[in-house]
Each structure stands twice: as structure tokens, then as C-alpha cells.
Design an enzyme around this catalytic site. Structure first.
Site, PDB file in Angstrom:
ATOM      1  N   LYS A 162       5.611  25.577  81.852  1.00 44.31           N
ATOM      2  CA  LYS A 162       4.260  24.853  82.256  1.00 44.31           C
ATOM      3  C   LYS A 162       3.795  23.596  81.341  1.00 44.31           C
ATOM      4  CE  LYS A 162       0.129  25.948  80.912  1.00 44.31           C
ATOM      5  NZ  LYS A 162      -0.850  26.587  80.651  1.00 44.31           N
ATOM      6  N   CYS A 232     -11.072  30.506  94.134  1.00 50.19           N
ATOM      7  CA  CYS A 232      -9.819  31.493  94.435  1.00 50.19           C
ATOM      8  C   CYS A 232      -9.903  32.420  93.254  1.00 50.19           C
ATOM      9  CB  CYS A 232      -8.689  30.893  95.252  1.00 50.19           C
ATOM     10  SG  CYS A 232      -7.603  31.863  95.668  1.00 50.19           S
ATOM     11  N   CYS A 239     -14.119  34.154  98.975  1.00 50.45           N
ATOM     12  CA  CYS A 239     -13.541  33.814 100.277  1.00 50.45           C
ATOM     13  C   CYS A 239     -14.790  33.245 101.200  1.00 50.45           C
ATOM     14  CB  CYS A 239     -12.853  34.873 100.935  1.00 50.45           C
ATOM     15  SG  CYS A 239     -11.517  35.522 100.145  1.00 50.45           S
ATOM     16  N   CYS A 242     -15.057  29.739 100.686  1.00 52.66           N
ATOM     17  CA  CYS A 242     -13.801  28.711 100.969  1.00 52.66           C
ATOM     18  C   CYS A 242     -13.639  28.205 102.243  1.00 52.66           C
ATOM     19  CB  CYS A 242     -12.698  29.700 100.431  1.00 52.66           C
ATOM     20  SG  CYS A 242     -10.889  28.958 100.595  1.00 52.66           S
ATOM     21  N   CYS A 248      -5.999  31.258 105.576  1.00 52.89           N
ATOM     22  CA  CYS A 248      -5.637  31.835 104.632  1.00 52.89           C
ATOM     23  C   CYS A 248      -4.982  33.129 104.862  1.00 52.89           C
ATOM     24  CB  CYS A 248      -6.594  31.996 103.316  1.00 52.89           C
ATOM     25  SG  CYS A 248      -5.877  32.803 101.920  1.00 52.89           S
TER      26      CYS A 248
END
Length: 254
Positions: A162, A232, A239, A242, A248
Site C-alpha cells: 500500500k 462506512c 448506513c 449513506c 449496498c
């Protein structure tokens, strides 16, 4: 002849995502609703006010420093950022920069002093060791600069995939792959952006790169990291706030 045809078809199928048009489109897997999900995440991230936006690695280096010094500071910030909140990394980098953050200044610093400066970043004792080892390698092997390939970057002590991909993005302005941290890993699995569930970030990177268009690779890290910091969340994701709640796969279960 039959064997050679099979080998050729396998190669084309693998490379189909690179746009040569040799394979039918059905051969390439894509997650359901991903374009709409991505567009809604862009909308939620439009204000760019997550910790990663204000204190991420791209904000931690001295932009007025010579390019070689800037690239070294980017790598150091990435090493410090592992398992550490952006706020803590940013503060540690500011303390280091006040002392003149260069390859030579770090090599001249004793371990105890370096530890006092970077504390309380996560695993700071190990990072003191890795920073000193990596800095010495940069001085000896790269003339004080950082490597310009992922393959060489991941060979440095304390530098994982990463960090290497983000170093390529930020320091070299080159997209060699998708930088996958815990946020990208978690959200990719929740949205089913991986064909089958992945356990590790590196698995997620490979899975994402198989289908995600290359022109989105650079954008996806900062988008999902900020989304993961604000909405998230790892535990108790928001949620109800969102925009993707209705499309989702994970929202129905949480």
C-alpha cells in the site's frame, strides 16, 4: 495446435481488461451497480473534509523542498502512517520537519531522539528501526532519493505494498497499481467489488485491478479512505446517512 490455441485464449482472457477488444465483453466480470455506487461515493466525498483530505500523507511533506527531499518526506510519512490516525501522523511529520527533515538529518539523529519526535505513532519503536535502516539504504543505494518502482520500494524495511503504490502516486505521479488500506479493503468487500470475499488488502488490490478501469486507480484510494473515515465506518457504519443504502449489499445486513 489445440494446445497452442488454448494458451492463446487464456492470455487474451487475462488481458481483456486492458482494452484490446479481442475477447467478448461477457468474459470480463464487473460488480453489480458499481458505477452508480462510485458516483454516489464521489457525491458524498465532494466536500473533501475527511481527516485524510486535511491531514493525509499528501499534506505532510514540504512542497517547497527540492524534489528529492519531498519524495523522501512522502515515504517517511507513509511509513509513519501505518496503523496510525492521520492526525497523529501529521503532527509527527510537522515535528520532524521543524528539525529539517532530510536523509542526512535523520541519519545523524540518534534512535532515542527520533523515537521521542515520532511518538505516539503506532509501533513507534519498530518504525524508528525501519526508518533508520531504510534511510541508510536510500543514502547508499539511491543517492538519497527513493526508488521509482513498486518492486524496489517494497524491498525497503517497513514499506508494504500500500505504501509503495501511494509513494508512486504522490512522490512520482505514477499509477502502478491501486493502494489498498484497511478502508479500501473493508469497503470493497462490503460493496462486493471483489468476485469473492478477500481476507487481506493485497488480495483486494489484485481483485480490484482485474476489473476496475485503470483511469480510476489513482482516485479510488482517497475516495474510499475518506468515505470509510466518515460514513462506512469499521464498526457501526452510518448506513442511514449513506447514499448507497439502497444498492449496498452490506447495508441490508447491518
Amino acid at each position: 495446435p489445440r494446445h497452442s490455441r488454448r494458451r492463446k485464449s487464456i492470455a487474451i482472457a487475462y488481458e481483456a481488461g486492458q482494452g484490446d477488444g479481442a475477447e467478448p465483453r461477457r468474459a470480463r466480470w464487473e460488480p453489480r451497480d458499481w458505477r452508480e455506487q462510485l458516483e454516489r461515493i464521489r457525491e458524498m466525498r465532494r466536500s473533501r473534509d475527511a481527516p485524510v483530505d486535511e491531514m493525509g500523507v499528501h499534506k505532510c511533506y514540504d512542497s517547497s523542498a527540492p524534489p528529492q527531499v519531498m519524495r523522501y518526506q512522502v515515504l517517511l510519512a507513509l511509513m509513519l502512517s501505518s496503523q496510525t490516525k492521520d492526525q497523529v501522523t501529521s503532527a509527527a511529520m510537522l515535528r520532524l520537519r521543524r528539525r529539517g527533515l532530510t536523509v542526512d538529518s535523520v541519519l545523524q539523529m540518534d534512535d532515542e531522539t527520533l523515537g521521542q519526535i515520532i511518538y505516539p505513532v503506532g509501533f513507534w519503536r519498530n518504525k524508528v528501526k525501519y526508518i533508520k535502516q531504510t534511510t541508510a539504504i536510500l543514502k547508499q543505494k539511491y543517492g538519497g532519493d527513493i526508488p521509482s518502482t513498486v518492486e524496489e520500494l517494497v524491498q525497503l524495511p517497513g514499506v508494504g505494498p500500500k505504501m509503495a503504490h501511494l509513494a508512486m502516486h504522490i512522490a512520482w505521479d505514477s499509477v502502478a497499481g491501486i493502494a489498498v488500506d484497511t478502508h479500501v479493503h473493508r469497503i470493497s468487500n462490503r460493496l462486493k467489488w471483489v468476485k469473492k470475499e478477500t481476507k487481506y488488502p493485497e488480495e483486494t488490490r489484485v481483485a480490484l485491478e482485474e476489473w476496475l478501469p485503470r483511469d480510476l486507480w489513482k482516485e479510488i484510494n482517497w475516495l474510499l479512505v475518506g468515505f470509510g473515515q466518515q460514513t462506512c465506518l469499521p464498526v457501526n457504519p452510518r448506513c442511514s446517512q449513506c447514499l448507497n443504502q439502497d444498492i449496498c449489499p452490506a447495508a441490508k445486513r447491518l
